[in-house]
Design a protein around this motif. Sequence first.
Motif, short mmCIF file in Angstrom:
data_model
loop_
_atom_site.label_atom_id
_atom_site.label_comp_id
_atom_site.label_asym_id
_atom_site.label_seq_id
_atom_site.Cartn_x
_atom_site.Cartn_y
_atom_site.Cartn_z
N MET A 171 0.76 -1.24 0.03
CA MET A 171 0.08 0.07 -0.01
C MET A 171 1.02 1.20 -0.23
SD MET A 171 -2.52 -1.41 3.05
CE MET A 171 -3.96 0.03 3.12
N LYS A 172 0.52 2.19 -1.06
CA LYS A 172 1.21 3.50 -0.91
C LYS A 172 0.88 4.51 0.07
CE LYS A 172 3.15 2.98 -5.52
NZ LYS A 172 3.56 4.01 -6.72
N LEU A 173 1.68 5.33 0.46
CA LEU A 173 1.12 6.17 1.35
C LEU A 173 0.75 7.72 0.53
CD1 LEU A 173 4.32 5.82 3.48
CD2 LEU A 173 2.17 4.77 3.77
N SER A 174 -0.04 8.42 1.26
CA SER A 174 -0.35 9.93 1.03
C SER A 174 0.13 10.55 2.02
CB SER A 174 -1.86 10.06 0.73
OG SER A 174 -2.32 9.40 -0.31
N ILE A 175 0.97 11.36 1.79
CA ILE A 175 1.50 12.26 3.05
C ILE A 175 1.53 13.80 2.90
CG2 ILE A 175 3.21 10.44 3.44
CD1 ILE A 175 5.33 12.04 2.00
N PRO A 176 1.62 14.53 4.00
CA PRO A 176 1.68 15.96 4.15
C PRO A 176 2.96 16.52 3.51
CG PRO A 176 1.35 15.04 6.22
CD PRO A 176 1.35 14.01 5.45
N TYR A 177 3.07 17.62 2.65
CA TYR A 177 4.19 18.13 2.17
C TYR A 177 4.08 19.40 2.96
CZ TYR A 177 7.65 20.65 -0.32
OH TYR A 177 9.00 21.32 -0.48
N ILE A 178 5.40 19.60 3.78
CA ILE A 178 5.55 20.85 4.28
C ILE A 178 6.94 21.37 3.83
CG2 ILE A 178 4.14 20.42 6.45
CD1 ILE A 178 7.02 19.62 7.69
N SER A 179 6.95 22.63 3.73
CA SER A 179 8.34 23.36 3.28
C SER A 179 9.46 23.25 4.03
CB SER A 179 7.87 24.75 2.92
OG SER A 179 9.10 25.58 2.47
N SER A 180 10.34 22.52 3.49
CA SER A 180 11.73 22.47 4.28
C SER A 180 12.56 21.44 3.23
CB SER A 180 11.30 21.43 5.57
OG SER A 180 12.57 20.70 5.88
N PRO A 181 13.56 22.33 2.88
CA PRO A 181 14.50 21.55 1.96
C PRO A 181 15.13 20.15 2.50
CG PRO A 181 15.49 23.68 2.58
CD PRO A 181 14.39 23.44 3.47
N ASP A 182 15.11 19.86 3.77
CA ASP A 182 15.78 18.50 4.18
C ASP A 182 14.64 17.66 3.96
OD1 ASP A 182 17.64 19.82 5.16
OD2 ASP A 182 17.24 19.52 7.31
N TYR A 183 13.35 18.06 4.37
CA TYR A 183 11.80 17.04 4.09
C TYR A 183 11.95 16.83 2.56
CZ TYR A 183 7.24 15.62 4.68
OH TYR A 183 6.14 14.74 4.65
N SER A 184 11.98 17.86 1.99
CA SER A 184 11.79 17.71 0.35
C SER A 184 12.93 16.45 -0.21
CB SER A 184 12.01 18.88 -0.34
OG SER A 184 11.84 18.72 -2.02
N ASP A 185 14.17 16.95 0.17
CA ASP A 185 15.23 16.01 -0.06
C ASP A 185 14.85 14.58 0.11
OD1 ASP A 185 16.51 18.03 -1.11
OD2 ASP A 185 18.14 18.04 0.50
N TYR A 186 14.50 14.28 1.29
CA TYR A 186 14.03 13.02 2.11
C TYR A 186 12.73 12.32 1.49
CZ TYR A 186 11.47 9.73 4.93
OH TYR A 186 11.14 8.45 5.39
N LEU A 187 11.75 13.15 1.10
CA LEU A 187 10.70 12.63 0.09
C LEU A 187 11.25 12.23 -1.10
CD1 LEU A 187 7.71 15.07 0.99
CD2 LEU A 187 8.33 12.78 1.88
N GLN A 188 12.23 12.90 -1.73
CA GLN A 188 12.66 12.46 -3.26
C GLN A 188 13.18 11.14 -3.21
OE1 GLN A 188 14.35 15.77 -5.44
NE2 GLN A 188 13.61 17.10 -3.74
N THR A 189 13.78 10.69 -1.88
CA THR A 189 14.10 9.22 -1.88
C THR A 189 13.12 8.30 -1.60
OG1 THR A 189 14.70 9.32 0.57
CG2 THR A 189 16.28 10.30 -0.78
N LYS A 190 11.74 8.65 -1.54
CA LYS A 190 10.85 7.82 -1.18
C LYS A 190 9.70 7.90 -2.42
CE LYS A 190 12.75 6.81 2.71
NZ LYS A 190 13.17 5.49 3.12
N LEU A 191 10.06 8.35 -3.38
CA LEU A 191 8.94 8.36 -4.51
C LEU A 191 8.36 7.26 -4.75
CD1 LEU A 191 10.64 10.96 -6.89
CD2 LEU A 191 8.84 11.52 -5.39
N PRO A 192 8.98 5.97 -4.74
CA PRO A 192 8.04 4.75 -5.23
C PRO A 192 7.00 4.36 -4.09
CG PRO A 192 10.44 4.24 -5.26
CD PRO A 192 10.47 5.64 -4.68
N PHE A 193 7.17 4.93 -3.14
CA PHE A 193 6.27 4.67 -2.00
C PHE A 193 4.99 5.59 -1.97
CE2 PHE A 193 10.44 2.98 -0.40
CZ PHE A 193 9.93 1.71 -0.28
N LEU A 194 5.00 6.69 -2.78
CA LEU A 194 4.13 7.85 -2.33
C LEU A 194 3.07 7.57 -3.40
CD1 LEU A 194 6.44 10.98 -2.28
CD2 LEU A 194 5.56 9.28 -0.42
#
Length: 354
Positions: free
Chosen positions: A1-24
């Motif tokens: 099951m994939k995840l729907s997650i909140p996006y909040i503005s933060s460079p670290d968080y954005s970088d992290y999320l980009q490593t998790k794209l297949p799960f989103l």
Amino acid sequence: MKLSIPYISSPDYSDYLQTKLPFLESIYFSLGSGPVLDSRIRISSLDIQTLARELSPFSRTKKYCLLNTRFVRPGLYMDKGFLTQALDKIEILHETCGLDGIVFTDFYLLKGLDRTGHPIVPRLEALPGVNCMIDTSQKAFAFMEMIETTRFKLPGKIILDRSLNREPKKLASTVRDIKAARPHIKIELLANEGCIYQCPFKLGHDAQISLSNTGLVRETTYRLNQELGCHAYFHDHGHRFLKSPFIRPEDLPHYSDLADSVKLCGRTLGRRFLIRCIEAYIDRSFDGNLLDLMDAANFLSGFYHMDNKKLDPDFFKTLTSCTKDCKCCNLCTELFSGATVKNKPILQPYEDYR
Ligand code: SF4
Ligand code: SF4
């Protein structure tokens, strides 16, 4: 099951999320500036061009903008200038980073947005938010029929009410009936809210948040919950937290035949909280304080350590097969005392709230 997650503005968080794209499955976020049209108190302001730039790495992930306030000031529903301004921003997000749709709760607002005649409307999904509390197929159909009276596109998914997480038979029949009528629609469940089961404060709480967001009154919802609402209730009845319809990471497999994705919430709690949740739900395992994964009940983590692993093996079966009539049942008290110890209150690092 994939995840729907909140996006909040933060460079670290954005970088992290980009490593998790297949799960989103999707990311969702507030408009960032202008009048508050989402269901939470705004914690930071972001102009639309910056938001669009930050969202550009997520071109292949579905994106939804939160317009899910319970209500706005009455005059705004007919205020074409105001509504057009909001839709202009949404159009920028659609054009620059492929925004897929809006999450809404208030049909008056949806109708008002439609009536502007704005050309972006037919290109957007209107996705009923989880606070529409869709807990039957009949309610899902009623919402879709009403969306069909607008120029918005029908949603690609339905987010079901959290109460169904603890009623597997009702969940299965609801999903079966929705998919039989609309085979292409996906089903999403909310995992980590941690609210009171069938919370009797909910409609009042949502309304108080929206009232504060109109700017007509001061924000007092947190204090209200401390004094009279869920904080006071959980402080007095800690074991009742187990009745809350959250889904533990370990229990995701029980839902994988029923739902296509799981929504995580907690966008006001900061990136460290969100990363912890995303990791746990991707791993389907969390070795720590379960309260550290919860949104509304997060405040309890300063008071209790609930060892998530100690809830196995009985938790899921017990909580999904009981009557929810707790007057003559001690099972939650027993599970709670077997897994939970009282903490000394600790202050969260300031970083967590940024
Ligand atoms: S935040 Fe508290 S008052 Fe609001 S819906 Fe959740 S449990 Fe109820
Ligand atoms: S009926 Fe028993 S197991 Fe079910 S929520 Fe109430 S106390 Fe817990």
